[in-house]
Design an enzyme around this catalytic site. Sequence first.
Site, PDB file in Angstrom:
ATOM      1  NE  ARG A 104      -2.416   0.664   3.629  1.00 39.89           N
ATOM      2  CZ  ARG A 104      -3.134   1.029   4.663  1.00 39.89           C
ATOM      3  NH1 ARG A 104      -4.447   0.938   4.610  1.00 39.89           N
ATOM      4  NH2 ARG A 104      -2.583   1.460   5.763  1.00 39.89           N
ATOM      5  CB  THR A 108      -2.048   7.133  -3.021  1.00 38.51           C
ATOM      6  OG1 THR A 108      -1.463   5.829  -3.116  1.00 38.51           O
ATOM      7  CG2 THR A 108      -1.158   8.148  -3.729  1.00 38.51           C
ATOM      8  CG  ASP A 200       2.779  -2.662   9.110  1.00 37.54           C
ATOM      9  OD1 ASP A 200       2.860  -1.700   8.339  1.00 37.54           O
ATOM     10  OD2 ASP A 200       2.965  -3.856   8.744  1.00 37.54           O
ATOM     11  CG  ASP A 203       6.453  -3.218   9.765  1.00 35.58           C
ATOM     12  OD1 ASP A 203       7.095  -3.731   8.830  1.00 35.58           O
ATOM     13  OD2 ASP A 203       6.170  -2.009   9.816  1.00 35.58           O
TER      14      ASP A 203
HETATM   15  C1  PRP Z   1      -1.175  -4.522   4.670  1.00 39.14           C
HETATM   16  C2  PRP Z   1      -2.061  -5.732   4.818  1.00 39.14           C
HETATM   17  C3  PRP Z   1      -2.931  -5.674   3.596  1.00 39.14           C
HETATM   18  C4  PRP Z   1      -3.086  -4.182   3.388  1.00 39.14           C
HETATM   19  C5  PRP Z   1      -4.454  -3.778   3.843  1.00 39.14           C
HETATM   20  O1  PRP Z   1      -0.144  -4.756   3.782  1.00 39.14           O
HETATM   21  O2  PRP Z   1      -1.349  -6.928   4.958  1.00 39.14           O
HETATM   22  O3  PRP Z   1      -2.355  -6.282   2.450  1.00 39.14           O
HETATM   23  O4  PRP Z   1      -2.096  -3.549   4.184  1.00 39.14           O
HETATM   24  O5  PRP Z   1      -4.681  -2.458   3.545  1.00 39.14           O
HETATM   25  P1  PRP Z   1      -5.796  -1.993   2.504  1.00 39.14           P
HETATM   26  O6  PRP Z   1      -7.023  -2.783   2.819  1.00 39.14           O
HETATM   27  O7  PRP Z   1      -5.952  -0.535   2.839  1.00 39.14           O
HETATM   28  O8  PRP Z   1      -5.279  -2.216   1.137  1.00 39.14           O
HETATM   29  P2  PRP Z   1       0.964  -3.639   3.464  1.00 39.14           P
HETATM   30  O9  PRP Z   1       0.527  -2.770   2.354  1.00 39.14           O
HETATM   31  O10 PRP Z   1       1.337  -2.947   4.747  1.00 39.14           O
HETATM   32  O11 PRP Z   1       2.168  -4.487   2.892  1.00 39.14           O
HETATM   33  P3  PRP Z   1       3.107  -5.546   3.635  1.00 39.14           P
HETATM   34  O12 PRP Z   1       2.245  -6.727   4.012  1.00 39.14           O
HETATM   35  O13 PRP Z   1       4.095  -5.870   2.586  1.00 39.14           O
HETATM   36  O14 PRP Z   1       3.720  -4.890   4.837  1.00 39.14           O
HETATM   37  N1  URA Z   2      -2.304  -2.735   7.155  1.00 39.79           N
HETATM   38  C1  URA Z   2      -1.927  -3.186   8.380  1.00 39.79           C
HETATM   39  O1  URA Z   2      -0.988  -3.982   8.515  1.00 39.79           O
HETATM   40  N2  URA Z   2      -2.598  -2.714   9.438  1.00 39.79           N
HETATM   41  C2  URA Z   2      -3.617  -1.857   9.341  1.00 39.79           C
HETATM   42  O2  URA Z   2      -4.207  -1.483  10.376  1.00 39.79           O
HETATM   43  C3  URA Z   2      -3.999  -1.409   8.059  1.00 39.79           C
HETATM   44  C4  URA Z   2      -3.316  -1.881   6.970  1.00 39.79           C
END
Ligand code: PRP
Ligand code: URA
Length: 209
Positions: A104, A108, A200, A203
């Site tokens: 994400r 944006t 997160d 993380d």
């Molecule tokens: C997180 C999570 C989802 C997304 C949800 O991933 O694991 O994929 O955010 O958010 P949304 O519903 O607003 O799209 P992230 O983008 O943080 O990537 P990562 O798992 O690589 O850390």
């Molecule tokens: N992605 C995450 O990992 N946590 C949130 O709360 C939203 C998006």
Amino acid sequence: MGKVVVIDHPLVQHKLTHLRDEKTGTKQFRELVEELATLLAYEATRDLPLTDTTVQTPVGLAKTKTLAGKKLGIVPILRAGLGMVDGMMNLIPAAKVGHIGLYRDPQTLKPVDYYCKLPPDVQEREIIIVDPMLATGGSAVEAINIIKKAGCTNIKLVNLIAAPEGIEAVQAAHPDVDIFVAAVDEYLNDHGYIVPGLGDAGDRLFGTK
Ligand code: PRP
Ligand code: URA
């Protein structure tokens, strides 16, 4: 409209409480995500078709049921969805696993695609997408777009925590997709994080913060 199934089983709720806890470390977080995925897999596979069979027990012939051999696929959204794969595979070991890489954009909040590898016969499979968090819904909507474009018509979405905004977005874009979730939280904050959520997920799973 696809249904939203909130799995309020006591084991799920108990484990989710520990998962949310900011004091929970990486090792326990990973174990809890896997355990929760197994419990959610149980509900998400409740409608799998069965076929009649018989089996010889030590005492007699039992008229019983077996899975009708429907082909399944599990698709984690990278990164955090990876934490749910083994938990799902505990119950459906014959499933094939595809991967969709999305992150994400922090400004944006829109999903950015960086990887896709799906089972070649994805159009013949029921696909279960896994990702711990459904926040704005952008990532899930995009993952479903990608899987549908590959020809699959039978998709479910399994999340641990959803925001109402994410559920609405998926239902608006993909009304045929059922959503299975352990909790629906209150709202998204200004940074697109689920409140109270768990922070997160990627993380916390991989110790990158
Ligand atoms: C997180 C999570 C989802 C997304 C949800 O991933 O694991 O994929 O955010 O958010 P949304 O519903 O607003 O799209 P992230 O983008 O943080 O990537 P990562 O798992 O690589 O850390
Ligand atoms: N992605 C995450 O990992 N946590 C949130 O709360 C939203 C998006």
